[in-house]
Design an enzyme around this catalytic site. Structure first.
Site, PDB file in Angstrom:
ATOM      1  N   TYR A 112       0.630  -1.229   0.206  1.00 37.00           N
ATOM      2  CA  TYR A 112      -0.272  -0.401  -0.335  1.00 37.00           C
ATOM      3  C   TYR A 112       1.111   1.059  -0.297  1.00 37.00           C
ATOM      4  CZ  TYR A 112      -3.762   3.396   1.348  1.00 37.00           C
ATOM      5  OH  TYR A 112      -4.403   4.491   1.423  1.00 37.00           O
TER       6      TYR A 112
ATOM      7  N   THR B  29     -11.043  17.720 -24.547  1.00 35.57           N
ATOM      8  CA  THR B  29     -12.882  17.448 -23.173  1.00 35.57           C
ATOM      9  C   THR B  29     -12.162  17.294 -21.872  1.00 35.57           C
ATOM     10  OG1 THR B  29     -13.096  15.539 -23.803  1.00 35.57           O
ATOM     11  CG2 THR B  29     -13.919  16.446 -25.658  1.00 35.57           C
TER      12      THR B  29
ATOM     13  N   LYS C 109      -1.987   6.670 -22.532  1.00 37.20           N
ATOM     14  CA  LYS C 109      -1.189   6.627 -24.115  1.00 37.20           C
ATOM     15  C   LYS C 109       0.093   6.875 -23.695  1.00 37.20           C
ATOM     16  CE  LYS C 109      -5.332   9.563 -25.568  1.00 37.20           C
ATOM     17  NZ  LYS C 109      -5.647   8.907 -26.429  1.00 37.20           N
TER      18      LYS C 109
ATOM     19  N   ARG D 124     -15.912  13.225 -33.293  1.00 42.62           N
ATOM     20  CA  ARG D 124     -14.654  14.913 -32.384  1.00 42.62           C
ATOM     21  C   ARG D 124     -15.450  15.528 -33.319  1.00 42.62           C
ATOM     22  NH1 ARG D 124     -12.663  12.680 -27.081  1.00 42.62           N
ATOM     23  NH2 ARG D 124     -14.264  12.810 -27.270  1.00 42.62           N
TER      24      ARG D 124
HETATM   25  N1  F0G Z   1      -5.376  14.806 -22.063  1.00 44.68           N
HETATM   26  C1  F0G Z   1      -5.566  14.180 -23.624  1.00 44.68           C
HETATM   27  C2  F0G Z   1      -4.692  14.865 -24.206  1.00 44.68           C
HETATM   28  C3  F0G Z   1      -6.119  13.181 -23.971  1.00 44.68           C
HETATM   29  O1  F0G Z   1      -6.057  12.506 -25.012  1.00 44.68           O
HETATM   30  C4  F0G Z   1      -6.481  12.025 -22.975  1.00 44.68           C
HETATM   31  C5  F0G Z   1      -7.913  11.134 -22.548  1.00 44.68           C
HETATM   32  C6  F0G Z   1      -6.725  13.043 -21.326  1.00 44.68           C
HETATM   33  C7  F0G Z   1      -5.746  14.430 -21.394  1.00 44.68           C
HETATM   34  C8  F0G Z   1      -7.207  12.169 -20.730  1.00 44.68           C
HETATM   35  O2  F0G Z   1      -7.130  11.198 -19.932  1.00 44.68           O
HETATM   36  O3  F0G Z   1      -8.623  10.038 -20.391  1.00 44.68           O
HETATM   37  O4  F0G Z   1      -6.718   8.636 -19.180  1.00 44.68           O
HETATM   38  O5  F0G Z   1      -8.876  10.335 -17.970  1.00 44.68           O
HETATM   39  N2  F0G Z   1      -8.012  10.646 -23.997  1.00 44.68           N
HETATM   40  C9  F0G Z   1      -8.414   9.659 -24.633  1.00 44.68           C
HETATM   41  C10 F0G Z   1      -9.022   9.093 -26.038  1.00 44.68           C
HETATM   42  C11 F0G Z   1      -9.998   9.499 -23.608  1.00 44.68           C
HETATM   43  O6  F0G Z   1      -9.890   8.332 -26.122  1.00 44.68           O
HETATM   44  O7  F0G Z   1      -8.257  10.574 -26.344  1.00 44.68           O
HETATM   45  P1  F0G Z   1      -7.738   9.992 -19.621  1.00 44.68           P
END
Ligand code: F0G
Length: 482
Positions: free
Chosen positions: A80, A133, A266, A389
């Site tokens: 933990y 988003t 990612k 998108r």
């Molecule tokens: N910033 C970027 C540039 C992203 O592409 C994403 C997620 C996030 C922040 C948020 O990260 O999903 O780990 O909470 N992009 C995904 C997509 C959802 O499908 O492009 P997360």
């Protein structure tokens, strides 16, 4: 990926890996695909994956892992507090980004939550090259306002500009002169700008943008979620960077920033996230939110197995052969679509290929969601799942007005090392069929519209009987073919 010259003269991407674990796929007949998308409220997020043939919704958390990542997961240290796994992840982040402090989080948006809760005050601004988003949702939830300062080239759908994700530095200077530095919570720079087609920034632009921030004492924050593709483009296309190694480019970018956060769904080919911080007082300011919302400071909501995979994934991100596969497959897909006259975002970026629904379906007005309609039509015609998108992915203003998106895109993400070239060619073939029958496709309207992040779980229906017509034409022309 090696640069190999084919004797045939063909230009094909060549994988520098082999596949050792496979997952069987299902291609449903068109009638069943039509039933599935109807049950999903014409929202590809609501499809069951078992009804999907090629899942190009996203690369988030679905990139293929390497054997080294899988192996590392077996030696995860389950504790933990104070696990050796956390120390390995921390050390790797210090090695590649050179920042002393790290706060783990369960994914990228959790990092955004912590950042905005700590730094955004009501009435402040967060300028960015372009919003994502979740990043916008967190800033606005704290009473802040997102301002998009992308260079004009970023919004040109077709272009030869390699660095369309560049921040408009002059616009940032004007904004600071106009509002004052104190009104700016922080400047957010998004590598590999997601919503405008995975378009990169140049190293020069990272430097110029953050120099302005530092001159005015404004925090410079990097969203590094899509950094891997951006590194590839700097290495291969930015004059003066060809002789820099990937770790050198990474460090040069990191040196520009006060904070770097990322989605490890990612960056690092795993599932998790976190915030790297240069300054101790900022770290202390944010730290309390991690045990409150994520988990203890040495896991932050991530499983130890995923942390091990991310550590190795980050290391592999420093290897050009490991990060080239995505951009090179995307380049293949985009150039094949472009050659067939199909409107796509050019130049090819990272993340995936992006169909331009405004030009694909010029007869559908934006309030009827052309990109959402195209994503549904593509699923019906192919079993390929893409992501809208465009206007659907926008959120209504405080007064309820629906802003029309700058671009109406269908994103066809290519999770790294997941699809074969023949699968990509199948998708291209079905998109070409759809393009030749684009006049049959009509719009969508909401049946159920959630207030927050409506694109995730909103439900829609077709306007008119276009789905019947599309299915009938497919049956006429491709017979009993799937
Ligand atoms: N910033 C970027 C540039 C992203 O592409 C994403 C997620 C996030 C922040 C948020 O990260 O999903 O780990 O909470 N992009 C995904 C997509 C959802 O499908 O492009 P997360």
């Amino acid at each position: 990926m090696a640069k190999v010259t084919f004797f045939s003269g063909q230009q094909l991407p060549l994988e520098m890996h082999k596949v050792r674990i496979i997952q069987k796929l299902n291609l449903l007949p068109i009638e069943e695909r039509r039933r599935a998308i109807s049950e999903a409220g014409y929202n590809t997020f609501l499809l069951n994956n078992s009804d999907v043939f090629l899942d190009m919704l996203t690369d988030s958390g679905v990139n293929a892992m390497s054997d080294q990542q899988q192996a590392a997961m077996l030696i995860a240290d389950d504790a933990y507090a104070g696990s050796a796994t956390y120390t390995r992840l921390y050390n790797k982040l210090v090695e590649i980004f050179g920042m002393t402090y790290f706060l783990p989080a369960h994914q990228g948006r959790a990092a955004e939550h912590i950042l905005s809760r700590s730094l955004v005050k009501p009435g402040t601004y967060v300028p960015m090259n372009y919003h994502f988003t979740t990043s916008k949702a967190h800033v606005t939830a704290m009473g802040g306002e997102v301002l998009e300062l992308i260079t004009p080239a970023g919004l040109e759908v077709t272009s030869t500009n390699r660095f369309k994700g560049n921040f408009d530095v002059a616009a940032l200077e004007r904004l600071i002169a106009d509002k004052g530095a104190d009104a700016i919570a922080y400047v957010r720079v998004e590598a590999g700008t997601n919503l405008i087609g995975g378009q990169p920034l140049s190293l020069a632009n990272f430097r110029q943008t953050t120099e302005v921030c530092h001159k005015h004492g404004i925090l410079a924050v990097l969203d590094a979620s899509l950094l891997a593709d951006n590194l590839h483009f700097i290495k291969t296309a930015e004059p003066g960077c060809e002789d820099l190694s990937i770790p050198e480019i990474t460090k040069a970018i990191a040196d520009c920033f006060d904070i770097i956060y990322f989605s490890a769904r990612k960056l690092g080919f795993g599932r998790g996230g976190g915030i790297c911080i240069r300054d101790e007082s900022l770290y202390r300011q944010m730290r309390g939110l991690v045990p409150m919302f994520e988990g203890f400071l040495t896991y932050g909501g991530m499983s130890v197995r995923e942390m091990e995979a991310i550590t190795v994934g980050l290391d592999e991100t420093m290897d050009e052969d490991m990060i080239n596969q995505g951009p090179q497959f995307i380049e293949h897909m985009v150039s094949e679509l472009d050659a067939r006259g199909i409107p796509v975002i050019t130049p090819a970026g990272g993340l995936g290929a992006h169909l331009d629904a405004k030009r694909f379906l010029p007869h559908i007005p934006q309030p009827h969601y052309p990109a959402g309609a195209l994503a549904s039509a593509l699923y019906i015609a192919s079993g390929v799942r893409g992501m809208e998108r465009g206007t659907l992915s926008e959120q209504r203003d405080a007064d309820g007005v629906e802003p029309l998106a700058n671009m109406e895109l269908v994103r066809l993400a290519l999770p790294r090392r997941v699809f074969t070239l023949s699968q990509v060619n199948y998708a291209i073939d079905r998109i070409a069929w759809l393009f030749s029958h684009r006049d049959l496709i009509g719009g969508l309207q909401f049946v159920e519209e959630p207030e927050i992040l409506r694109f995730f779980y909103g439900r829609l229906e077709p306007i008119g009987d276009w789905v019947d017509q599309l299915v009938a034409r497919f049956r006429d022309e491709l017979g009993e073919s799937l």
